[in-house]
Scaffold this motif. Structure first.
Motif, PDB file in Angstrom:
ATOM      1  N   ALA A   1      -3.166  -0.376   5.396  1.00  9.47           N
ATOM      2  CA  ALA A   1      -1.961  -0.516   6.214  1.00  9.47           C
ATOM      3  C   ALA A   1      -1.769   0.716   7.096  1.00  9.47           C
ATOM      4  O   ALA A   1      -1.438   0.609   8.288  1.00  9.47           O
ATOM      5  CB  ALA A   1      -0.739  -0.736   5.324  1.00  9.47           C
ATOM      6  N   THR A   2      -1.975   1.896   6.517  1.00  4.46           N
ATOM      7  CA  THR A   2      -1.824   3.145   7.264  1.00  4.46           C
ATOM      8  C   THR A   2      -2.868   3.240   8.365  1.00  4.46           C
ATOM      9  O   THR A   2      -2.557   3.599   9.511  1.00  4.46           O
ATOM     10  CB  THR A   2      -1.934   4.352   6.314  1.00  4.46           C
TER      11      THR A   2
ATOM     12  N   GLN B   1       5.878  -0.236   2.941  1.00  3.57           N
ATOM     13  CA  GLN B   1       5.844  -1.686   3.087  1.00  3.57           C
ATOM     14  C   GLN B   1       4.598  -2.316   2.461  1.00  3.57           C
ATOM     15  O   GLN B   1       4.423  -3.534   2.514  1.00  3.57           O
ATOM     16  CB  GLN B   1       5.913  -2.061   4.573  1.00  3.57           C
ATOM     17  N   SER B   2       3.748  -1.507   1.858  1.00  4.19           N
ATOM     18  CA  SER B   2       2.548  -2.026   1.204  1.00  4.19           C
ATOM     19  C   SER B   2       2.884  -2.520  -0.202  1.00  4.19           C
ATOM     20  O   SER B   2       3.543  -1.811  -0.959  1.00  4.19           O
ATOM     21  CB  SER B   2       1.476  -0.933   1.124  1.00  4.19           C
TER      22      SER B   2
ATOM     23  N   THR C   1      -4.446   0.813   9.868  1.00  2.32           N
ATOM     24  CA  THR C   1      -4.152  -0.154  10.929  1.00  2.32           C
ATOM     25  C   THR C   1      -2.960   0.295  11.769  1.00  2.32           C
ATOM     26  O   THR C   1      -2.958   0.151  12.999  1.00  2.32           O
ATOM     27  CB  THR C   1      -3.899  -1.545  10.326  1.00  2.32           C
ATOM     28  N   ALA C   2      -1.957   0.869  11.119  1.00  2.97           N
ATOM     29  CA  ALA C   2      -0.787   1.354  11.857  1.00  2.97           C
ATOM     30  C   ALA C   2      -1.176   2.459  12.831  1.00  2.97           C
ATOM     31  O   ALA C   2      -0.714   2.488  13.979  1.00  2.97           O
ATOM     32  CB  ALA C   2       0.279   1.861  10.877  1.00  2.97           C
TER      33      ALA C   2
ATOM     34  N   ILE D   1      -4.515  -1.108  -0.396  1.00  2.51           N
ATOM     35  CA  ILE D   1      -3.653  -1.778   0.578  1.00  2.51           C
ATOM     36  C   ILE D   1      -2.890  -0.747   1.404  1.00  2.51           C
ATOM     37  O   ILE D   1      -2.771  -0.870   2.628  1.00  2.51           O
ATOM     38  CB  ILE D   1      -2.682  -2.743  -0.135  1.00  2.51           C
TER      39      ILE D   1
ATOM     40  N   ILE E   1      -6.371  -6.184  13.090  1.00  2.00           N
ATOM     41  CA  ILE E   1      -7.275  -5.678  12.056  1.00  2.00           C
ATOM     42  C   ILE E   1      -8.738  -5.791  12.492  1.00  2.00           C
ATOM     43  O   ILE E   1      -9.588  -5.052  12.005  1.00  2.00           O
ATOM     44  CB  ILE E   1      -7.044  -6.354  10.686  1.00  2.00           C
TER      45      ILE E   1
ATOM     46  N   ALA F   1       4.336   2.533   6.718  1.00  2.00           N
ATOM     47  CA  ALA F   1       3.167   1.724   6.362  1.00  2.00           C
ATOM     48  C   ALA F   1       2.965   1.699   4.853  1.00  2.00           C
ATOM     49  O   ALA F   1       2.677   0.642   4.266  1.00  2.00           O
ATOM     50  CB  ALA F   1       1.922   2.279   7.053  1.00  2.00           C
TER      51      ALA F   1
END
Length: 200
Positions: free
Chosen positions: A134-135, A39-40, A137-138, A130, A9, A36
């Motif tokens: 998450a997306t 799983q958030s 970062t993925a 979130i 991150i 992503a």
């Protein structure tokens, strides 16, 4: 401090200069984005986040919508040209994720749990944030650059019509992504004492 997640991150940054030099297929990236978001976490496991994933010509179409809409807000030709160039820089990427929240889900929770009713719209904002992070970062872990934009609600009507989006979906953000064609700017951090309090 060394930690695998924190390292990821920390390296995820806003990249404005993106391109189409992407090795991954749209199918692979679609699967990555779906995972992503799935799983958030979300309040009450509401899973209220929704996404429309646009690639190539569809992605460019979205940014053309924004560009045309913004022309009506321009004060003069110079500002219009700058705005158009900025939208073109987003269109230069390979894709955009449009993040929505399903307001029907939120209304349903408000009816089911009236004592928390006023909090559910706030918690929905937490959920989409979130999912966006998450997306983002993925995509970074795949070597792609991205930037998070907020051109809602000026294009909401066109978006809903063009891609047949359910009326209950509320557009919250747009994550444009592509190959990294320019470095991120240096990031400064304010002093920890300003941001944190620790009691032991």
């Amino acid at each position: 401090m060394s930690n695998q997640f924190l390292d990821l991150i920390k390296k995820r940054r806003t990249i404005y200069a993106v391109g189409k030099n992407v090795e991954q297929s749209p199918e692979y990236l679609t699967d990555l984005i779906k995972h992503a978001i799935k799983q958030s976490p979300s309040s009450f496991n509401s899973q209220s986040s929704r996404a429309v994933i646009l690639f190539n010509a569809e992605h460019e179409k979205f940014w053309n919508f924004v560009k045309e809409k913004l022309k009506s807000y321009a004060k003069d030709e110079e500002s219009a040209a700058k705005t158009s160039a900025k939208m073109d820089s987003f269109a230069a990427g390979v894709g955009t994720v449009l993040f929505f929240e399903d307001m029907d889900v939120i209304k349903g929770l408000q009816e089911q749990f009236p004592s928390y009713a006023e909090n559910f719209p706030i918690w929905a904002e937490h959920s989409t944030a979130i999912a966006q992070f998450a997306t983002w970062t993925a995509l970074h872990t795949e070597g792609l650059g991205a930037s998070l934009q907020h051109y809602n609600p000026i294009v909401d009507e066109q978006v809903h019509a063009e891609w047949e989006i359910p009326a209950s979906w509320k557009l919250r953000a747009q994550l444009v992504f592509g190959s990294v064609e320019g470095e991120a700017k240096d990031k400064a951090y304010i002093d920890d004492a300003t941001r944190f309090k620790v009691f032991k």
